[in-house]
Scaffold this active site. Structure first.
Site, PDB file in Angstrom:
ATOM      1  CB  SER A  21       2.477   4.550  -3.670  1.00 17.71           C
ATOM      2  OG  SER A  21       3.553   4.766  -4.556  1.00 17.71           O
ATOM      3  CG  HIS A  46       3.205   7.070   0.045  1.00 19.66           C
ATOM      4  ND1 HIS A  46       3.738   7.200   1.311  1.00 19.66           N
ATOM      5  CD2 HIS A  46       4.155   6.425  -0.690  1.00 19.66           C
ATOM      6  CE1 HIS A  46       4.938   6.648   1.354  1.00 19.66           C
ATOM      7  NE2 HIS A  46       5.227   6.177   0.146  1.00 19.66           N
ATOM      8  CG  ASP A  48       6.777   6.452  -3.218  1.00 17.79           C
ATOM      9  OD1 ASP A  48       7.165   6.283  -2.053  1.00 17.79           O
ATOM     10  OD2 ASP A  48       5.763   5.901  -3.687  1.00 17.79           O
ATOM     11  CG  MET A  50      12.183   6.955  -5.642  1.00 19.37           C
ATOM     12  SD  MET A  50      11.805   5.575  -6.725  1.00 19.37           S
ATOM     13  CE  MET A  50      10.953   4.503  -5.566  1.00 19.37           C
ATOM     14  CG  HIS A  80       8.605   7.292   1.123  1.00 18.32           C
ATOM     15  ND1 HIS A  80       8.399   6.007   0.659  1.00 18.32           N
ATOM     16  CD2 HIS A  80       9.707   7.235   1.920  1.00 18.32           C
ATOM     17  CE1 HIS A  80       9.342   5.222   1.159  1.00 18.32           C
ATOM     18  NE2 HIS A  80      10.153   5.948   1.913  1.00 18.32           N
ATOM     19  CG  MET A  82      12.448   6.272  -0.726  1.00 20.70           C
ATOM     20  SD  MET A  82      11.584   5.100  -1.753  1.00 20.70           S
ATOM     21  CE  MET A  82      10.246   6.135  -2.334  1.00 20.70           C
ATOM     22  CG  MET A 163      10.593   1.559   4.131  1.00 21.35           C
ATOM     23  SD  MET A 163       9.335   2.301   3.050  1.00 21.35           S
ATOM     24  CE  MET A 163       9.494   1.316   1.551  1.00 21.35           C
ATOM     25  N   GLY A 168      12.530   1.378  -3.436  1.00 24.04           N
ATOM     26  CA  GLY A 168      13.123   1.570  -4.762  1.00 24.04           C
ATOM     27  C   GLY A 168      12.156   1.375  -5.905  1.00 24.04           C
ATOM     28  N   GLY A 170       7.897  -0.183  -7.048  1.00 26.64           N
ATOM     29  CA  GLY A 170       6.614  -0.768  -6.679  1.00 26.64           C
ATOM     30  C   GLY A 170       6.544  -2.225  -7.112  1.00 26.64           C
ATOM     31  N   GLY A 171       5.498  -2.892  -6.665  1.00 23.74           N
ATOM     32  CA  GLY A 171       5.200  -4.234  -7.138  1.00 23.74           C
ATOM     33  C   GLY A 171       6.005  -5.345  -6.493  1.00 23.74           C
ATOM     34  CG  ASP A 197       5.715   2.558   1.078  1.00 24.04           C
ATOM     35  OD1 ASP A 197       5.131   1.992   0.143  1.00 24.04           O
ATOM     36  OD2 ASP A 197       6.521   3.498   0.921  1.00 24.04           O
ATOM     37  N   GLY A 198       4.820  -0.927   0.912  1.00 27.88           N
ATOM     38  CA  GLY A 198       5.484  -1.940   0.113  1.00 27.88           C
ATOM     39  C   GLY A 198       4.745  -3.257   0.126  1.00 27.88           C
ATOM     40  N   GLY A 199       4.173  -3.600  -1.026  1.00 25.64           N
ATOM     41  CA  GLY A 199       3.496  -4.884  -1.158  1.00 25.64           C
ATOM     42  C   GLY A 199       2.184  -5.001  -0.408  1.00 25.64           C
ATOM     43  N   GLY A 219       0.508   0.915  -3.757  1.00 25.94           N
ATOM     44  CA  GLY A 219       0.720   1.413  -5.116  1.00 25.94           C
ATOM     45  C   GLY A 219       0.034   0.536  -6.126  1.00 25.94           C
TER      46      GLY A 219
HETATM   47  C1  DX5 Z   1       8.693   1.634  -2.783  1.00 26.22           C
HETATM   48  C2  DX5 Z   1       7.830   2.842  -2.571  1.00 26.22           C
HETATM   49  C3  DX5 Z   1       6.417   2.487  -2.452  1.00 26.22           C
HETATM   50  C4  DX5 Z   1       5.835   1.804  -3.659  1.00 26.22           C
HETATM   51  C5  DX5 Z   1       4.717   0.946  -3.200  1.00 26.22           C
HETATM   52  O1  DX5 Z   1      10.002   1.981  -2.688  1.00 26.22           O
HETATM   53  O2  DX5 Z   1       8.211   3.553  -1.424  1.00 26.22           O
HETATM   54  O3  DX5 Z   1       5.612   3.573  -2.018  1.00 26.22           O
HETATM   55  O4  DX5 Z   1       5.374   2.668  -4.648  1.00 26.22           O
HETATM   56  O5  DX5 Z   1       4.262   0.192  -4.238  1.00 26.22           O
HETATM   57  P1  DX5 Z   1       3.582  -1.232  -3.993  1.00 26.22           P
HETATM   58  O6  DX5 Z   1       2.391  -0.985  -3.146  1.00 26.22           O
HETATM   59  O7  DX5 Z   1       3.241  -1.704  -5.367  1.00 26.22           O
HETATM   60  O8  DX5 Z   1       4.595  -2.104  -3.312  1.00 26.22           O
HETATM   61 ZN    ZN Z   2       6.800   4.972  -0.584  1.00 21.85          ZN
END
Ligand code: DX5
Ligand code: ZN
Length: 266
Positions: A21, A46, A48, A50, A80, A82, A163, A168, A170-171, A197-199, A219
């Site tokens: 990401s 990927h 994102d 938003m 993705h 959002m 998810m 919303g 990363g990290g 996706d996420g963490g 990400g």
């Molecule tokens: C979160 C995004 C993710 C995010 C992932 O809302 O959809 O794609 O960038 O980042 P990490 O891998 O750091 O959780």
């Molecule tokens: Zn994403």
């Protein structure tokens, strides 16, 4: 096709793919940062999107995706979305359409959230619209959304995105309890792409791989680590080992940034 995975409950033959990401890379250098991850072994990107509505933050939109396509004409983009009204962005995102010249595979996927369409009775409509515009379809669900909400549509979509954080930013921390949803979808669809996706990082990917996810978004786990190539190759091997049931000797090799041609440590 059934695999040879023996005791691996989540065994499937879906290709292990790692999709960084770009949300937390140096987005002012987006094309270069994407290239850095691809050179380090990423299989796709990927992206994102938003809108400051479905999620509080604003990232980038279809215009930037179109510009990125010019730099990466042969790379699979998983967009993705959002955004609160995905149907309003289908045509613009489709501008980045591309077919791989050798494999003839579609290189553009539009992944939208069921939470944005279900209550408006528009899920089917958006699936149809995305297909009419020549893109693959991904269907995403938030941690709070029961997996039953997406099941009626999975026959028609190319990928399910589970998810593993509240979308919303990363990290955030990987929500391991979402693996029940992944297992549920994998049991019903041994050949469907399932993305998490996420963490997801080198120390959390095994849980996702064991549950049956084969498309791994990461990400900060790719962009904020010491060795990007090592992180990507480690995550890929996890899916090959736990998802595809390959033996150690058949796994993709571990790769390191220092071994990449033209690598310059910053
Ligand atoms: C979160 C995004 C993710 C995010 C992932 O809302 O959809 O794609 O960038 O980042 P990490 O891998 O750091 O959780
Ligand atoms: Zn994403």
């Amino acid at each position: 096709m059934a695999g040879l995975c023996g005791s691996f409950k989540a065994c499937h033959c879906c290709t292990a793919r790692i999709g960084p990401s770009v949300l937390d890379c140096d987005t002012a250098m987006l094309a270069t940062e994407a290239a850095r991850a691809l050179r380090a072994g990423a299989d796709y990107l990927h992206l994102d999107v938003m809108d400051g509505n479905f999620v509080p933050a604003i990232s980038f939109g279809a215009n930037v995706i179109g510009k990125l396509r010019a730099h990466h004409p042969k790379v699979f983009f998983d967009c993705h979305m959002m955004v609160a009204k995905p149907e309003e962005q289908v045509e613009q995102v489709a501008q980045a359409k591309a077919i791989h010249p050798d494999t003839k595979k579609n290189l553009l996927q539009f992944t939208f959230h069921i939470e944005t369409t279900k209550s408006r009775g528009k899920t089917q409509e958006v699936i149809d619209l995305v297909k009419q515009n020549g893109m693959l379809v991904g269907l995403a669900l938030n941690p709070a959304t029961p997996v039953e909400h997406v099941l009626p549509y999975l026959d028609q979509v190319d990928m399910a995105l589970v998810m593993t954080v509240v979308p919303g930013k990363g990290g955030q921390s990987f929500m391991v309890d979402m693996m029940e949803k992944v297992r549920h979808v994998r049991a019903k669809y041994p050949e469907k792409d399932i993305e998490v996706d996420g963490g997801v990082k080198v120390h959390t990917v095994d849980e996702a791989a064991k549950a049956g996810a084969n498309m791994i978004v990461s990400g900060t786990g790719v962009y904020k680590v010491e060795d990007m190539a090592l992180a990507i190759s480690t995550m890929k091997r996890s899916v090959e080992l736990y998802g595809n049931g390959l033996t150690e000797d058949k796994l993709s090799p571990l790769r390191y940034d220092k071994d990449l041609a033209g690598y310059a440590a910053s």
